[in-house]
Design an enzyme around this catalytic site. Structure first.
Site, short mmCIF file in Angstrom:
data_model
loop_
_atom_site.label_atom_id
_atom_site.label_comp_id
_atom_site.label_asym_id
_atom_site.label_seq_id
_atom_site.Cartn_x
_atom_site.Cartn_y
_atom_site.Cartn_z
N ASP A 98 63.54 39.02 74.09
CA ASP A 98 64.12 39.88 73.05
C ASP A 98 65.41 40.52 73.59
O ASP A 98 65.37 41.35 74.50
CB ASP A 98 63.11 40.97 72.65
CG ASP A 98 63.60 41.78 71.46
OD1 ASP A 98 62.89 41.81 70.45
OD2 ASP A 98 64.70 42.36 71.53
N THR A 139 57.90 38.61 58.60
CA THR A 139 58.56 37.60 57.75
C THR A 139 59.72 36.90 58.46
O THR A 139 60.18 35.86 58.02
CB THR A 139 59.15 38.26 56.49
OG1 THR A 139 60.18 39.18 56.91
CG2 THR A 139 58.08 39.04 55.73
N ASP A 191 65.72 44.44 73.42
CA ASP A 191 64.83 45.11 74.37
C ASP A 191 65.33 44.95 75.81
O ASP A 191 65.29 45.90 76.60
CB ASP A 191 63.40 44.55 74.27
CG ASP A 191 62.69 45.05 73.02
OD1 ASP A 191 63.16 46.04 72.42
OD2 ASP A 191 61.68 44.43 72.64
N ARG A 194 65.16 42.20 62.44
CA ARG A 194 64.37 41.10 61.90
C ARG A 194 62.95 41.58 61.72
O ARG A 194 62.31 42.03 62.67
CB ARG A 194 64.43 39.96 62.93
CG ARG A 194 64.18 38.62 62.36
CD ARG A 194 64.46 37.56 63.38
NE ARG A 194 63.52 37.56 64.48
CZ ARG A 194 63.19 36.48 65.17
NH1 ARG A 194 63.75 35.32 64.87
NH2 ARG A 194 62.36 36.54 66.17
C1 PRP Z 1 67.68 39.85 67.31
C2 PRP Z 1 69.03 39.29 67.68
C3 PRP Z 1 69.54 38.81 66.36
C4 PRP Z 1 68.29 38.33 65.66
C5 PRP Z 1 68.24 36.84 65.73
O1 PRP Z 1 67.79 41.10 66.77
O2 PRP Z 1 69.86 40.21 68.33
O3 PRP Z 1 70.19 39.82 65.61
O4 PRP Z 1 67.19 38.89 66.37
O5 PRP Z 1 67.19 36.32 65.00
P1 PRP Z 1 67.37 35.46 63.68
O6 PRP Z 1 68.43 34.45 63.95
O7 PRP Z 1 66.03 34.82 63.50
O8 PRP Z 1 67.72 36.38 62.56
P2 PRP Z 1 66.51 42.00 66.36
O9 PRP Z 1 66.12 41.71 64.95
O10 PRP Z 1 65.45 41.83 67.41
O11 PRP Z 1 67.09 43.45 66.33
P3 PRP Z 1 67.60 44.38 67.54
O12 PRP Z 1 68.89 43.79 68.07
O13 PRP Z 1 67.81 45.68 66.88
O14 PRP Z 1 66.54 44.42 68.60
N1 URA Z 2 65.76 37.63 68.72
C1 URA Z 2 65.78 37.75 70.05
O1 URA Z 2 66.15 38.81 70.59
N2 URA Z 2 65.37 36.72 70.79
C2 URA Z 2 64.96 35.56 70.25
O2 URA Z 2 64.59 34.63 70.99
C3 URA Z 2 64.95 35.45 68.85
C4 URA Z 2 65.37 36.50 68.11
#
Ligand code: PRP
Ligand code: URA
Length: 209
Positions: free
Chosen positions: A200, A108, A203, A104
Site C-alpha cells: 500500500d 468495491t 501506508d 479506493r
Molecule cells: C492507492 C494509490 C492509487 C490507487 C490505485 O491509493 O495511491 O491512488 O490506490 O488503485 P486503483 O488503480 O485500483 O484505483 P489509496 O486508495 O490506497 O488511497 P491513499 O493514497 O489515500 O492511501
Molecule cells: N494501491 C496501492 O497502494 N497498492 C496497490 O498495489 C494497489 C492499489
C-alpha cells in the site's frame, strides 16, 4: 491508443527495487520515491517543445533554445501521489500544483473523490497526473475525468508501478493520455493489489497501518 513509456533507466530500476523491499523504512521509502520522481520528471518532459531565442554570450550573439508552449501543472492523487511532487518540482520548479483527493473503497475497489483543488489556469496547462500506483486504473481514470470535466485536455499520467489491467483501463478510457511508468508488473491479486508491487503506497509513504 495512448503511448506507454517504461522509464527503464538503470538508476530508476535500482531505486525501485529498494522501494519495493518490505524492509525499507518509511524515511527511506519517502526519499527513494522522491528521487525516482525527479528522474521520471526528466523522462516525461523529454518531448517538451523548444523555441530558439537570441542570447548574448560573453563572446558573441548565439541562438539558444528555451522551453516554449504550454506551462506545466502537477496533479497528485492524494495521498500517495503527494510523495512524488517535491521530486518533480526539483526539475520543473515553475509548475503549479493541483490536488485531487481519492481513496479506493476496500470492498468495491471503486474510487471515492473527497477533494479537488486546481490552479485557476489549469485548462491552459499541460497537466501531469501523478500517483505511485496504477492498479485497477479506477483512481487514475476518475482523476482524469475530473480534470477533463473542468476543461483540462492536455494530460499525461505518471506512476511508479502499473498493472497490465490498469494500463488497459486508462488506455481504453483515455486514448489521448500518454502513460509513463517505471515498471509494468505482473497482475492484480484478489484484493486489487499489484503483484509483486510494493504494497500500500500511502501506508508505506506515511507510516500508517
Ligand atoms: C492507492 C494509490 C492509487 C490507487 C490505485 O491509493 O495511491 O491512488 O490506490 O488503485 P486503483 O488503480 O485500483 O484505483 P489509496 O486508495 O490506497 O488511497 P491513499 O493514497 O489515500 O492511501
Ligand atoms: N494501491 C496501492 O497502494 N497498492 C496497490 O498495489 C494497489 C492499489
Amino acid at each position: 491508443m495512448s503511448k506507454l513509456t517504461i522509464c527503464d533507466h538503470p538508476l530508476i530500476q535500482h531505486k525501485l527495487t529498494y522501494i519495493r523491499d518490505k524492509n525499507t523504512n518509511t524515511k527511506d521509502f519517502r526519499e527513494l520515491v522522491d528521487e525516482v520522481a525527479t528522474m521520471m520528471a526528466y523522462e516525461i518532459t523529454r518531448d517538451l517543445p523548444l523555441e530558439t531565442i537570441p542570447v548574448e554570450t560573453p563572446v558573441t550573439t548565439a541562438q539558444g533554445k528555451v522551453i516554449s508552449g504550454r506551462m506545466l501543472g502537477l496533479v497528485p492523487i492524494l495521498r500517495a501521489g503527494l510523495g512524488m511532487v517535491d521530486g518533480m518540482l526539483q526539475l520543473i520548479p515553475g509548475a503549479k500544483v493541483g490536488h485531487i483527493g481519492l481513496f479506493r473503497d476496500p470492498e468495491t475497489l471503486k474510487p471515492v473523490e473527497y477533494y479537488v483543488n486546481l490552479p485557476s489556469d489549469s485548462a491552459e496547462r499541460l497537466l501531469i497526473v501523478v500517483d505511485p500506483m496504477l492498479a485497477t486504473g479506477g483512481s487514475a481514470n476518475a482523476a482524469i475525468e475530473t480534470l477533463k470535466k473542468r476543461g483540462c485536455l492536455n494530460l499525461k499520467l505518471m506512476c511508479l508501478i502499473a498493472s497490465p489491467e490498469g494500463v488497459k483501463a486508462v488506455q481504453d478510457a483515455h486514448p489521448d493520455v500518454d502513460i509513463y511508468i517505471a515498471s509494468l508488473d505482473e497482475c492484480l491479486n484478489d484484493h486489487g493489489y499489484i503483484v509483486p508491487g510494493l504494497g500500500d503506497a500511502g501506508d508505506r509513504m506515511y507510516g500508517t497501518k
